[in-house]
Scaffold this motif. Structure first.
Motif, PDB file in Angstrom:
ATOM      1  N   TYR A  27      -7.057  -2.521  -2.093  1.00  0.00           N
ATOM      2  CA  TYR A  27      -6.965  -1.201  -1.486  1.00  0.00           C
ATOM      3  C   TYR A  27      -6.551  -0.142  -2.509  1.00  0.00           C
ATOM      4  N   GLN A  28      -6.161  -0.590  -3.705  1.00  0.00           N
ATOM      5  CA  GLN A  28      -5.612   0.332  -4.720  1.00  0.00           C
ATOM      6  C   GLN A  28      -6.513   1.554  -4.880  1.00  0.00           C
ATOM      7  N   SER A  29      -5.905   2.739  -4.834  1.00  0.00           N
ATOM      8  CA  SER A  29      -6.733   3.940  -4.915  1.00  0.00           C
ATOM      9  C   SER A  29      -6.600   4.645  -6.243  1.00  0.00           C
ATOM     10  N   LYS A  30      -5.511   4.401  -6.929  1.00  0.00           N
ATOM     11  CA  LYS A  30      -5.370   5.009  -8.257  1.00  0.00           C
ATOM     12  C   LYS A  30      -4.277   4.281  -9.012  1.00  0.00           C
ATOM     13  N   LEU A  31      -4.204   4.533 -10.294  1.00  0.00           N
ATOM     14  CA  LEU A  31      -3.186   3.868 -11.104  1.00  0.00           C
ATOM     15  C   LEU A  31      -2.200   4.900 -11.614  1.00  0.00           C
ATOM     16  N   ASN A  49     -15.268   5.546   9.334  1.00  0.00           N
ATOM     17  CA  ASN A  49     -16.613   5.808   8.839  1.00  0.00           C
ATOM     18  C   ASN A  49     -17.572   4.708   9.315  1.00  0.00           C
ATOM     19  N   GLU A  79      -3.013   5.273   0.883  1.00  0.00           N
ATOM     20  CA  GLU A  79      -3.966   4.154   0.837  1.00  0.00           C
ATOM     21  C   GLU A  79      -4.167   3.576   2.240  1.00  0.00           C
ATOM     22  N   HIS A 126      -4.784  15.628  -0.880  1.00  0.00           N
ATOM     23  CA  HIS A 126      -4.159  14.702  -1.823  1.00  0.00           C
ATOM     24  C   HIS A 126      -4.874  14.899  -3.137  1.00  0.00           C
ATOM     25  N   ASP A 127      -4.237  14.619  -4.239  1.00  0.00           N
ATOM     26  CA  ASP A 127      -4.982  14.653  -5.491  1.00  0.00           C
ATOM     27  C   ASP A 127      -4.409  13.685  -6.518  1.00  0.00           C
ATOM     28  N   ASP A 186     -16.482   5.222  -1.020  1.00  0.00           N
ATOM     29  CA  ASP A 186     -15.407   4.460  -1.665  1.00  0.00           C
ATOM     30  C   ASP A 186     -15.907   3.088  -2.132  1.00  0.00           C
ATOM     31  N   SER A 187     -16.668   2.416  -1.284  1.00  0.00           N
ATOM     32  CA  SER A 187     -17.081   1.058  -1.646  1.00  0.00           C
ATOM     33  C   SER A 187     -18.049   1.091  -2.822  1.00  0.00           C
ATOM     34  N   SER A 234     -19.900   3.138   2.450  1.00  0.00           N
ATOM     35  CA  SER A 234     -19.050   4.305   2.221  1.00  0.00           C
ATOM     36  C   SER A 234     -19.036   4.635   0.740  1.00  0.00           C
ATOM     37  N   GLU A 291     -11.943   4.430   6.090  1.00  0.00           N
ATOM     38  CA  GLU A 291     -13.076   3.516   5.878  1.00  0.00           C
ATOM     39  C   GLU A 291     -13.506   2.927   7.213  1.00  0.00           C
ATOM     40  N   LYS A 319      -7.307  11.957  -7.860  1.00  0.00           N
ATOM     41  CA  LYS A 319      -8.447  11.490  -7.085  1.00  0.00           C
ATOM     42  C   LYS A 319      -9.636  12.450  -7.169  1.00  0.00           C
ATOM     43  N   ASP A 341      -6.548   5.774   3.722  1.00  0.00           N
ATOM     44  CA  ASP A 341      -7.879   5.463   3.175  1.00  0.00           C
ATOM     45  C   ASP A 341      -8.511   4.320   3.967  1.00  0.00           C
ATOM     46  N   VAL A 342      -7.697   3.292   4.212  1.00  0.00           N
ATOM     47  CA  VAL A 342      -8.200   2.132   4.946  1.00  0.00           C
ATOM     48  C   VAL A 342      -8.666   2.558   6.337  1.00  0.00           C
ATOM     49  N   MET A 376       0.832  -1.210   0.000  1.00  0.00           N
ATOM     50  CA  MET A 376       0.000   0.000   0.000  1.00  0.00           C
ATOM     51  C   MET A 376       0.861   1.252   0.000  1.00  0.00           C
ATOM     52  N   ARG A 432      -1.787  11.761  -6.566  1.00  0.00           N
ATOM     53  CA  ARG A 432      -1.231  10.512  -6.022  1.00  0.00           C
ATOM     54  C   ARG A 432      -0.145   9.922  -6.911  1.00  0.00           C
TER      55      ARG A 432
END
Lengths: 253, 643, 254
Positions: free
Chosen positions: B282-286, A49, A39, A60-61, B505-506, B503, A46, B246, A42-43, A35, A63
């Protein structure tokens, strides 16, 4: 190498600009070493929340290390332990199982906290407004090859122009000085022939605004250079000093 | 399917020979006298290449400009992440380039789905962009003689790409940003950072203002103007995983669409072949690895399915250099859409590598042996460094693993030759419009288009609009503003009011899975039809089970995300519908039903040589499709072949 | 701020310069100008140190050489002028240090939990300090040096050290003791340890200050800067060792 980590985070939480803040401890388990640092956050968000707690705010934008939005003081180091790296590119394989990680916002009077880990870096924009440009109205430009620029000059300008405006230099400096940021812009523009006509007013305007914003002074500690994800050199600060003295002593303004 | 309205499109393309159209158009334009310019107010939303350059140029002309962005500073717009370069027809290397050739390549590269006249204008102004940026201090790479250096990019036969290391987008954006900041300094531009546009205000059929949310205080704000420029980028984040930032989103464009602006060709999405593969849930972006890597790297997969050996342990005889095998003429340099599909084909067939099997190798072994490590380092050092930082693997030792990822969206709001949308007074620039790249964009053309629109097209066409209209004064107390503001506020409070369990995200990930699966690199009827239902179900789930904590009257990033997601959930359906209706394969849009015997894209020029521009008729309702017929006079229709 | 630039652009740049006092005030009130003054005064004080050390090292030659040098120095007409100049340099250096340090503390009004340096290659042992660099405690080292200077003045200028006989009785009456004698006495008195501490701290101060001054004056060059940094360490060592050797020598001759 363990594939997952259990971590303790101590995160600065501050509900708003005028509210008082405090450190809050969170436990995280089974964080993959692949990660990125964000990230991992982020976890955590989550999970918060889900539990009914408000998410941690952080900037952040892109990344991918170029937009300069992400910040974070990680264990007392701007953008974490790696050199030449932004927080978004920092990966969890850099940490050990059982580590405690302290996460703080950039701290400077000129960068007031907006919420949690988000700060207002508008001061940088205001500094650029005071001269961080070359006045060339659209349509007025001569052919791009009309002024040859020696490759080494171009390279010097490019080295300085690589600044991403993240503010790590201010965050890492014990005096919260913005000299590296300002010097990068001044160096970029003033080394190029196109930037020469405005070099005096540029440096005077930008330095005056920098002082007005309440940044500290440079004590040549060089922490800014070490923290800079774009690896901007402190030789730019010397150039800024030179440009400024030149402008003060030699210009008619 | 959807009704096709028989609207006659007026794309306002000037008459006359192609090479004279733009000049003729400019000659016929109305001007605004300098004293009146000061009284005209223009709203520019977005501060990327298109937005920053337009805002600065309009302010230089003397207009009052208000510039909005959701980022904390205009300098962070996602144009900054472009790596490769910017095309121009300068022909400095003397290798036979010209405005016409750049125009031709762009039309052909776009698989004959773009508007010829727009593309020609783009090629014409490309040279001015290089001049303008150089004058601003953009440090383009130079030769030892001090003159500008060019490289060949994205398989072009000529070297027409200008670059600033691997950070061309950054340098161009900082150039535009500095021009913008200069105007902020003079007071002609007022800057509104951390504002998200949540609605367009249309008064008497003309775009007259916007509603934004101040992301710091959570307050809703109304701004009026004489026209609105939308420069808000693409919608690639509908897929959740993409190379976009993002924050990149479709919200501003979508809200304009809901106010009557037609959305054109939403199914045209570009999947970039060389990105770092997904490593986990968990990947948030590429992250994109520049296309330039394909100049020296060779793409391959193991010859046997499920080969789990490390890349450098597989001998040559057991490797399949599939791009070189399938496309002997272009080899590893085939256009993006072709390269992406080819890797998907191999991975789907079970030849993929890495833990997920969703990756192929990009190997520099031969290039290092040929040119030496030093040369390769000089060319790609920063990219190799980035790759190592992200994956923990050293590409000098083992081949890189890459996989295609959503990168750019060619579709966007429909605009005419003047870049005006179907709502008068609403102009759309850059990636947010649909006009110049057809069904596939060539490398190093996005930066060119953003800056062409912002520096050299919009300043003329918006002036013409302002000069030819006699717009009445409008106040933000107008009913239209009140209604739009209530609308935006209502939507926000609805999201906060759900208090469900899921959420954003999900749900966003789930939407991404649906789109990637059914509307990604290859599409087919059944899948698309099922995706329509899935998206609409997911949208319902969103509105019944989204969980956003906190209040609206503060910085609330979760609320921002949820709001954007809500729009993606509406937009996603349109994208799928567009893909369903377009019964052909072209550029980034590949329909499995429409391919040749060797699995190449099969275009249907007879029935689909048009732009599909969709009109909104209500959430969940079938939109109306309008068609703009495309004519190819200068560049006769032909099949793209890279064999 | 907006109007400031707008006004600047409207007023023609060629219409006369600023009044002399105004531009000097702008220079001196700017952060860079103040650092410039710090650098200049610091370097000039370094020059003084060299001369002062050279003179003092004459004790190793012998009492006569030393007394001769001291007498000649004290008989110079310009000495009061030089001393005043020196005092002004020192005053400017200290006053600015106080001001800049206060500014800097205000700029980082909330501190980090545990700031850690990211500098990988530390230039020297001197840098192994809390924030990773000697500059982190320039103000502290400066304050210690100032305290030492006060003691030094008490000993040598004001002649208030109770352990030293500043006058001796001779057949011709009470006369002032010779400089050599005063020095040897001071170095043997209870203030001697302060001389060791003071000069070593001075070395630390110089190891950063010397090269830092060049940077503040804008003198930076890829060829020379690394050299200057090494030279700074050498310079600091020589000055510190040179001065510190005196009380040690003083201890042994007693």
């Amino acid at each position: 190498m363990s594939e997952t980590l259990d971590l303790t985070l101590k995160v600065w939480r501050q509900p708003g600009p005028d509210a008082s803040g405090r450190y809050v401890e969170y436990k995280l388990t089974e964080i993959s070493t692949h990660m990125s640092f964000l990230e991992m956050l982020d976890v955590l968000n989550e999970q918060l929340n889900e539990k009914g707690e408000e998410m941690i705010a952080f900037d952040h934008d892109c990344r991918e290390g170029i937009c300069g939005a992400c910040s974070l003081m990680i264990n007392g180091q701007a953008h974490g332990p790696d050199s030449g790296t932004t927080t978004c590119q920092l990966h969890m394989r850099r940490f050990k199982n059982g580590d405690t990680i302290v996460i703080e916002p950039w701290r400077a009077r000129a960068f007031p906290v907006v919420r949690d880990l988000v700060v207002d870096r508008g001061a940088f924009d205001r500094i650029v407004q005071e001269g961080g440009f070359i006045s060339a109205n659209t349509g007025s430009a001569p052919d791009a090859n009309s002024v040859p620029i020696p490759a080494p000059v171009q390279e010097t300008a490019m080295d300085a122009a690589a600044c991403i405006g993240c503010g790590a230099c201010v965050a890492a400096c014990k005096n919260a000085s913005a000299m590296l940021f300002v010097s990068a812009k001044v160096s970029h523009l003033s080394t190029l022939p196109q930037g020469k006509p405005e070099r005096d007013s540029r440096v005077q305007g930008m330095v005056a605004q920098m002082d007005l914003e309440g940044f500290g002074n440079c004590t040549n500690t060089e922490e800014c250079q070490a923290a800079c994800p774009a690896e901007i050199s402190v030789s730019n600060i010397a150039r800024l000093n030179r440009e400024f003295l030149r402008a003060q002593l030699c210009s008619k303004e | 399917m959807a009704d096709t309205a028989n609207t006659v499109f007026n794309s306002r393309v000037p008459d006359g020979p192609m090479a004279e159209k733009w000049d003729r158009c400019k000659q016929e334009m109305k001007l605004v006298n300098p004293a009146n310019k000061r009284k005209k107010k223009i709203i520019v939303v977005g501060t990327g290449l298109a937005g920053a350059s337009a805002a600065a140029s309009l302010a230089e002309l003397g207009y009052q400009v208000e510039s909005f962005c959701f980022q904390d500073s205009p300098r962070r717009a996602h144009s900054i992440a472009a790596q490769g370069g910017i095309n121009a027809a300068k022909n400095y290397p003397n290798d036979g380039d010209s405005v016409w050739r750049l125009f031709y390549d762009t039309v052909k590269g776009g698989d004959y789905r773009s508007r010829e006249a727009n593309v020609h204008r783009l090629a014409q102004v490309s040279n001015n962009i290089i001049d303008q940026c150089t004058a601003q201090g953009v440090p383009f790479a130079r030769d030892y003689g001090g003159l500008l250096s060019n490289r060949s990019f994205g398989g072009a036969q000529v070297s027409r790409t200008f670059y600033a290391r691997g950070q061309t987008g950054q340098q161009l954006l900082l150039g535009a940003y500095s021009a913008l900041m200069r105007q902020v300094g003079t007071g002609r531009v007022t800057l509104f950072p951390r504002r998200e546009m949540l609605d367009l205000v249309v008064v008497d059929g003309v775009a007259r203002g916007i509603i934004v949310r101040n992301l710091i205080t959570g307050e809703f704000e109304k701004y009026s103007a004489d026209c609105v420029l939308l420069c808000t980028g693409g919608y690639g984040n509908a897929f959740y995983l993409s190379t976009n930032a993002k924050g990149s989103n479709v919200t501003a464009a979508w809200r304009c669409h809901k106010r009557g602006a037609y959305f054109a060709n939403p199914c045209y999405t570009q999947i970039h072949p060389t990105c770092i593969p997904v490593s986990g849930d968990y990947q948030s972006k590429l992250t994109l690895m520049s296309e330039s890597l394909r100049n020296d790297g060779r793409v391959w997969v193991p010859g046997a399915q499920g080969d789990q050996r490390r890349g450098n342990q597989i001998p040559d005889t057991e490797r399949d250099y599939y791009l070189e095998r399938r496309y002997p003429a272009f080899g590893n340099l085939v256009p993006r859409d072709v390269a992406s599909r080819a890797s998907k084909e191999r991975c789907d067939a079970g030849y993929g590598v890495g833990s997920t099997g969703q990756a192929v190798f990009l190997d520099f072994r031969d290039a290092i042996a040929r040119d030496g490590k030093h040369t390769i380092e000089a060319k790609y050092g920063n990219l190799f460094h980035m790759y190592k930082k992200i994956t923990g693997e050293d590409p000098y030792q083992v081949p890189m693993r890459i996989y295609p990822a959503v990168h750019y969206t060619m579709g966007g709001l429909w605009v005419d030759y003047h870049l005006q949308s179907s709502i008068p007074g609403l102009f759309v620039l850059g990636e947010a419009n649909f006009s110049d790249h057809g069904a596939n964009r060539l490398g190093a053309s996005a930066l060119m288009q953003g800056l062409a629109d912002g520096y050299f097209v919009a300043p003329y066409t918006t002036s013409n609009f302002l000069g030819s209209q006699n717009l009445p004064e409008v106040s933000t107390d107008d009913e239209a503003f009140t209604e739009a503001m209530a609308n935006a506020q209502d939507r926000n409070s609805k999201i906060l009011g759900v208090q469900g369990t899921r959420s954003s995200d999900s749900i966003h990930r789930e939407l991404g899975h649906i789109l990637w699966e059914y509307c990604g690199m290859s599409r087919e009827r059944q899948g698309l039809e099922s995706a329509m239902g899935k998206i609409s179900d997911l949208r319902e789930e969103f509105w019944s089970s989204i969980k956003v904590l906190g209040q609206g009257e503060q910085l609330n990033q979760n609320l921002e995300h949820a709001g954007r997601l809500a729009d993606f959930l509406e937009f996603g359906e349109l994208m799928v519908r567009d893909a369903l209706v377009r019964e052909e394969s072209c550029g980034g849009h590949f329909r499995e039903e429409h391919q040749t015997k060797d699995n190449e894209a099969l275009r249907d020029d007879k029935n689909f040589s048009h732009v599909s521009a969709w009109e909104f008729t209500g959430v969940g309702n079938e939109p109306v499709e309008h068609r703009e017929q495309l004519e190819f006079i200068e560049v006769p229709l032909a099949t793209r072949s890279y064999k | 701020m907006v109007t400031k630039l707008a006004e600047k652009q409207q007023s023609s740049p060629s219409t006369g310069g600023k009044s002399a006092t105004k531009w000097i005030m702008t220079l001196l009130s700017s952060s860079i100008g103040q650092k410039f003054v710090m650098g200049i005064t610091g370097l000039l004080l370094c020059g003084f140190l060299v001369v002062h050390l050279a003179g003092n090292l004459l004790v190793y030659v012998g009492a006569e050489a030393y007394n001769g040098y001291a007498d000649k120095l004290h008989s110079m007409m310009l000495l009061p002028v030089a001393e005043t100049g020196l005092f002004l340099l020192l005053f400017a250096h200290i006053a600015l240090a106080i001001k800049l340090t206060r500014d800097n503390q205000q700029a980082r009004h909330i501190s980090y939990q545990e700031p850690q340096s990211k500098i990988e290659e530390k230039p020297s042992l001197f840098s192994q300090t809390p924030m990773g660099n000697t500059s982190g405690w320039m103000f502290i080292s400066g304050s210690i040096i100032l305290a030492f200077l006060v003691i030094h003045m008490i000993d040598m200028k004001l002649h208030w050290n109770p352990g030293v006989d500043y006058s001796i009785e001779t057949p011709e009456g009470v006369v002032e003791a010779k400089p050599y004698s005063i020095m040897v006495q001071v170095l043997g008195s209870f203030t001697a340890p302060f001389y060791i501490v003071g000069t070593i701290v001075l070395g630390f101060h110089l190891s950063h200050g010397f090269s830092s001054a060049f940077q503040s004056l804008g003198l930076n060059h890829p060829k020379y800067t690394p050299l200057i940094k090494k030279l700074a360490i050498l310079f600091a060592f020589v000055i510190a060792a040179g001065f510190a050797s005196l009380p040690i020598w003083g201890f042994f001759i007693h």
